[in-house]
Design a protein around this motif. Structure first.
Motif, PDB file in Angstrom:
ATOM      1  N   GLY A 200       0.812  -1.201   0.000  1.00  0.00           N
ATOM      2  CA  GLY A 200       0.000   0.000   0.000  1.00  0.00           C
ATOM      3  C   GLY A 200       0.847   1.254   0.000  1.00  0.00           C
ATOM      4  N   GLU A 201       0.241   2.369   0.368  1.00  0.00           N
ATOM      5  CA  GLU A 201       0.901   3.658   0.222  1.00  0.00           C
ATOM      6  C   GLU A 201       1.955   3.907   1.292  1.00  0.00           C
ATOM      7  OE1 GLU A 201      -1.994   6.721   0.014  1.00  0.00           O
ATOM      8  OE2 GLU A 201      -2.877   5.992  -1.856  1.00  0.00           O
ATOM      9  N   ARG A 202       1.724   3.391   2.493  1.00  0.00           N
ATOM     10  CA  ARG A 202       2.669   3.688   3.577  1.00  0.00           C
ATOM     11  C   ARG A 202       3.752   2.627   3.616  1.00  0.00           C
ATOM     12  NH1 ARG A 202       0.588   3.985   9.259  1.00  0.00           N
ATOM     13  NH2 ARG A 202       2.799   4.059   9.718  1.00  0.00           N
ATOM     14  N   GLY A 203       4.713   2.744   2.718  1.00  0.00           N
ATOM     15  CA  GLY A 203       5.803   1.793   2.668  1.00  0.00           C
ATOM     16  C   GLY A 203       6.914   2.185   3.619  1.00  0.00           C
ATOM     17  N   ALA A 204       8.029   1.502   3.478  1.00  0.00           N
ATOM     18  CA  ALA A 204       9.174   1.751   4.352  1.00  0.00           C
ATOM     19  C   ALA A 204       9.872   3.049   3.959  1.00  0.00           C
ATOM     20  CB  ALA A 204      10.148   0.586   4.273  1.00  0.00           C
ATOM     21  N   GLY A 205      10.266   3.824   4.961  1.00  0.00           N
ATOM     22  CA  GLY A 205      11.095   4.998   4.744  1.00  0.00           C
ATOM     23  C   GLY A 205      12.560   4.633   4.891  1.00  0.00           C
ATOM     24  N   VAL A 206      13.407   5.649   4.921  1.00  0.00           N
ATOM     25  CA  VAL A 206      14.843   5.429   5.075  1.00  0.00           C
ATOM     26  C   VAL A 206      15.136   5.151   6.546  1.00  0.00           C
ATOM     27  CG1 VAL A 206      17.131   6.443   4.795  1.00  0.00           C
ATOM     28  CG2 VAL A 206      15.332   6.938   3.120  1.00  0.00           C
ATOM     29  N   PRO A 207      15.824   4.045   6.866  1.00  0.00           N
ATOM     30  CA  PRO A 207      16.094   3.726   8.273  1.00  0.00           C
ATOM     31  C   PRO A 207      16.955   4.772   8.963  1.00  0.00           C
ATOM     32  CG  PRO A 207      16.424   1.793   6.893  1.00  0.00           C
ATOM     33  CD  PRO A 207      16.257   2.970   5.973  1.00  0.00           C
ATOM     34  N   TYR A 208      16.688   4.912  10.239  1.00  0.00           N
ATOM     35  CA  TYR A 208      17.407   5.794  11.173  1.00  0.00           C
ATOM     36  C   TYR A 208      18.921   5.743  10.958  1.00  0.00           C
ATOM     37  CZ  TYR A 208      18.213   7.075  16.268  1.00  0.00           C
ATOM     38  OH  TYR A 208      18.592   7.607  17.474  1.00  0.00           O
ATOM     39  N   HIS A 209      19.505   4.535  10.970  1.00  0.00           N
ATOM     40  CA  HIS A 209      20.964   4.426  10.905  1.00  0.00           C
ATOM     41  C   HIS A 209      21.506   4.608   9.489  1.00  0.00           C
ATOM     42  CE1 HIS A 209      20.405   2.939  15.013  1.00  0.00           C
ATOM     43  NE2 HIS A 209      21.638   3.349  15.191  1.00  0.00           N
ATOM     44  N   VAL A 210      20.673   4.425   8.471  1.00  0.00           N
ATOM     45  CA  VAL A 210      21.091   4.766   7.111  1.00  0.00           C
ATOM     46  C   VAL A 210      21.231   6.273   6.970  1.00  0.00           C
ATOM     47  CG1 VAL A 210      20.341   4.783   4.692  1.00  0.00           C
ATOM     48  CG2 VAL A 210      20.182   2.677   6.040  1.00  0.00           C
ATOM     49  N   LEU A 211      20.341   7.039   7.628  1.00  0.00           N
ATOM     50  CA  LEU A 211      20.441   8.497   7.594  1.00  0.00           C
ATOM     51  C   LEU A 211      21.779   8.974   8.157  1.00  0.00           C
ATOM     52  CD1 LEU A 211      16.879   9.638   8.746  1.00  0.00           C
ATOM     53  CD2 LEU A 211      17.809   9.649   6.434  1.00  0.00           C
ATOM     54  N   LEU A 212      22.240   8.331   9.209  1.00  0.00           N
ATOM     55  CA  LEU A 212      23.523   8.722   9.797  1.00  0.00           C
ATOM     56  C   LEU A 212      24.663   8.533   8.805  1.00  0.00           C
ATOM     57  CD1 LEU A 212      22.961   7.190  13.325  1.00  0.00           C
ATOM     58  CD2 LEU A 212      23.235   9.619  12.815  1.00  0.00           C
ATOM     59  N   ARG A 213      24.671   7.395   8.104  1.00  0.00           N
ATOM     60  CA  ARG A 213      25.723   7.172   7.106  1.00  0.00           C
ATOM     61  C   ARG A 213      25.579   8.133   5.946  1.00  0.00           C
ATOM     62  NH1 ARG A 213      30.793   4.765   7.122  1.00  0.00           N
ATOM     63  NH2 ARG A 213      31.562   5.236   5.028  1.00  0.00           N
ATOM     64  N   ALA A 214      24.344   8.405   5.509  1.00  0.00           N
ATOM     65  CA  ALA A 214      24.133   9.342   4.410  1.00  0.00           C
ATOM     66  C   ALA A 214      24.683  10.717   4.756  1.00  0.00           C
ATOM     67  CB  ALA A 214      22.645   9.424   4.078  1.00  0.00           C
ATOM     68  N   ALA A 215      24.521  11.147   5.998  1.00  0.00           N
ATOM     69  CA  ALA A 215      25.075  12.433   6.422  1.00  0.00           C
ATOM     70  C   ALA A 215      26.599  12.424   6.333  1.00  0.00           C
ATOM     71  CB  ALA A 215      24.633  12.753   7.844  1.00  0.00           C
ATOM     72  N   ARG A 227      20.283  15.306   2.280  1.00  0.00           N
ATOM     73  CA  ARG A 227      20.240  13.846   2.283  1.00  0.00           C
ATOM     74  C   ARG A 227      19.404  13.299   3.436  1.00  0.00           C
ATOM     75  NH1 ARG A 227      26.364  11.999   0.389  1.00  0.00           N
ATOM     76  NH2 ARG A 227      26.424  13.348  -1.464  1.00  0.00           N
ATOM     77  N   VAL A 228      19.555  13.869   4.618  1.00  0.00           N
ATOM     78  CA  VAL A 228      18.850  13.294   5.766  1.00  0.00           C
ATOM     79  C   VAL A 228      17.373  13.663   5.770  1.00  0.00           C
ATOM     80  CG1 VAL A 228      20.948  13.210   7.154  1.00  0.00           C
ATOM     81  CG2 VAL A 228      19.429  15.196   7.341  1.00  0.00           C
ATOM     82  N   CYS A 229      17.005  14.706   5.049  1.00  0.00           N
ATOM     83  CA  CYS A 229      15.584  15.085   4.988  1.00  0.00           C
ATOM     84  C   CYS A 229      14.831  14.361   3.882  1.00  0.00           C
ATOM     85  CB  CYS A 229      15.451  16.595   4.794  1.00  0.00           C
ATOM     86  SG  CYS A 229      15.896  17.551   6.266  1.00  0.00           S
ATOM     87  N   ALA A 230      15.541  13.679   2.999  1.00  0.00           N
ATOM     88  CA  ALA A 230      14.906  13.048   1.839  1.00  0.00           C
ATOM     89  C   ALA A 230      14.442  11.632   2.174  1.00  0.00           C
ATOM     90  CB  ALA A 230      15.886  13.005   0.668  1.00  0.00           C
ATOM     91  N   GLY A 231      13.368  11.200   1.520  1.00  0.00           N
ATOM     92  CA  GLY A 231      13.036   9.780   1.497  1.00  0.00           C
ATOM     93  C   GLY A 231      12.004   9.281   2.472  1.00  0.00           C
ATOM     94  N   GLY A 232      11.497  10.115   3.333  1.00  0.00           N
ATOM     95  CA  GLY A 232      10.509   9.633   4.281  1.00  0.00           C
ATOM     96  C   GLY A 232      11.124   8.842   5.423  1.00  0.00           C
TER      97      GLY A 232
END
Length: 399
Positions: A200-215, A227-232
């Protein structure tokens, strides 16, 4: 690829893993070197997913695949590295992505169960004795996690280097990079936090710890913020981000909740943060109902640092003194196990981190830090940019 399997011999409280190459090559080297501790960490979290969230292994893997898809869409280089870790450690990729989404899986099922922990501090170079931007934090979590941690140093094919403390199998927690960018992290909790709907519409967003690496993969602060604000998101997170004084010196705190973001700027040259929301986001902060030390830790850290910051002479030792603070012991900035807590819910300061972003230096102390010294590492040396000098600096008696 090199590692220091005997952390104590190097003066470090955790093993240091060093890898270089493309994201996939870095991931594979990390996974192969740390295979045993990654497997142990996966087993630890599979038990936690079952006991804390009621998730069986098959369901955990379904969520892992959904988080893998979100990561590949929004942060493909991070996904390439995580896929490499899974291959190098010879573990299912779905399990590894579930591990990197452990916050979402544990607290998405019961957001009111989030345990407050972690105190972060940032100080602009205009208020420090050496003119450098300083970051630091106490990382509070279950004491069992202490044995499943690594320091991960990477240098990619572009020459971009990262040094970060992380749970084995993850790619980042507190850390810094060769661009002079640093990040510290605090858990938050709000009424929007929830497990993703896998259809459905509410799929998975970007995981907490992936955001840290993206930063930490970002070349400058603006890119990190994008980067950290993107992706839900499915889980709330607080990121304290700083850029070295030599690059203009900037500091910002981001409170990220599913569907929204708030931010804080320095006051009197400082930002401090604990585990409750300080911006006016239109959500219910579940930490309010849990109350506890988060309601005073941020304000207390500011108050303790203000005299040194006001003179422009604040040092790493001042940050370390804050991270040793025992007001409201055992649930203090320097957190100790409270024997009144159920064993599964116990928390303490597992490690304490200090970051000098201008010198690209990383200080690490085992926790609780009141009983340990900080050992310092030079990013350029541990990431392979220089030869012929010791990788690990002597420990300071206080900082």
């Amino acid at each position: 690829m090199t590692s220091l399997p005997n952390a104590n011999r190097s003066g470090l409280p955790v093993p240091l893993i060093r890898v270089a190459g493309t994201p996939a090559e870095c991931g594979f080297g990390y996974g192969a070197t740390a295979r045993e501790v990654i497997i142990a960490n996966l087993e630890l979290y599979l038990r936690r997913f079952r006991d804390a969230a009621g998730l069986d292994p098959a369901t955990v893997r379904r969520y892992g695949l959904a988080f893998r898809a979100a990561t590949a869409t929004h942060h493909p280089r991070v996904a390439q590295m995580l896929d490499g870790v899974a291959e190098g450690a010879d573990v299912p990729a779905a399990d590894l992505y579930a591990l990197n989404a452990r916050t979402e899986l544990i607290y998405g099922a019961r957001p009111d169960g989030a345990a407050g922990g972690c105190t972060s501090v940032g100080v602009l170079g205009t208020h420090t004795a050496n003119g450098h931007l300083l970051l630091g934090q106490n990382w509070d979590w279950h004491p069992d996690q202490r044995e499943a941690m690594v320091l991960l140093a990477t240098r990619d094919e572009r020459g971009h280097s990262v040094l970060t403390l992380t749970e084995a199998g993850m790619l980042a927690k507190a850390g810094l990079n060769s661009a002079g960018l640093g990040v510290c992290v605090n858990m938050l909790g709000c009424d929007r936090d929830a497990l993703p709907v896998l259809a459905g519409e509410r799929g998975a967003g970007v995981p907490y710890h992936v955001l840290l690496r993206a930063a930490l993969e970002a070349p400058h602060l603006s890119a990190a913020l994008k980067r950290v604000c993107a992706g839900g998101r499915n889980s709330s997170i607080n990121l304290l981000l700083g850029q070295a004084a030599e690059a203009g010196g900037e500091l910002i705190d981001l409170e990220l909740v599913p569907g929204d973001a708030g931010w804080l700027h320095p006051v009197d040259g400082m930002i401090t943060h604990a585990n409750h929301l300080e911006t006016a986001l239109p959500v219910h902060d579940v930490m309010k109902q849990l109350s506890g030390s988060s309601l005073f830790r941020s304000a207390r850290a500011r108050r303790l640092l203000r005299p040194a910051a006001a003179t422009g002479r604040l040092t790493e030792r001042d940050l370390a003194a804050v991270f040793h603070d025992h007001a409201s012991y055992p649930q203090a900035i320097c957190r100790h196990v409270d024997p009144a807590d159920a064993p599964a819910e116990r928390s303490e300061t597992v490690y304490s981190v200090l970051l000098d972003l201008d010198d690209r230096r990383f200080g690490l102390a085992a926790g609780p830090p009141c009983g340990h010294r900080y050992t310092w590492l030079d990013l350029d040396l541990v990431a392979g940019r220089a030869e012929g000098r010791d990788q690990v600096a002597a420990a300071s008696p206080n900082a």
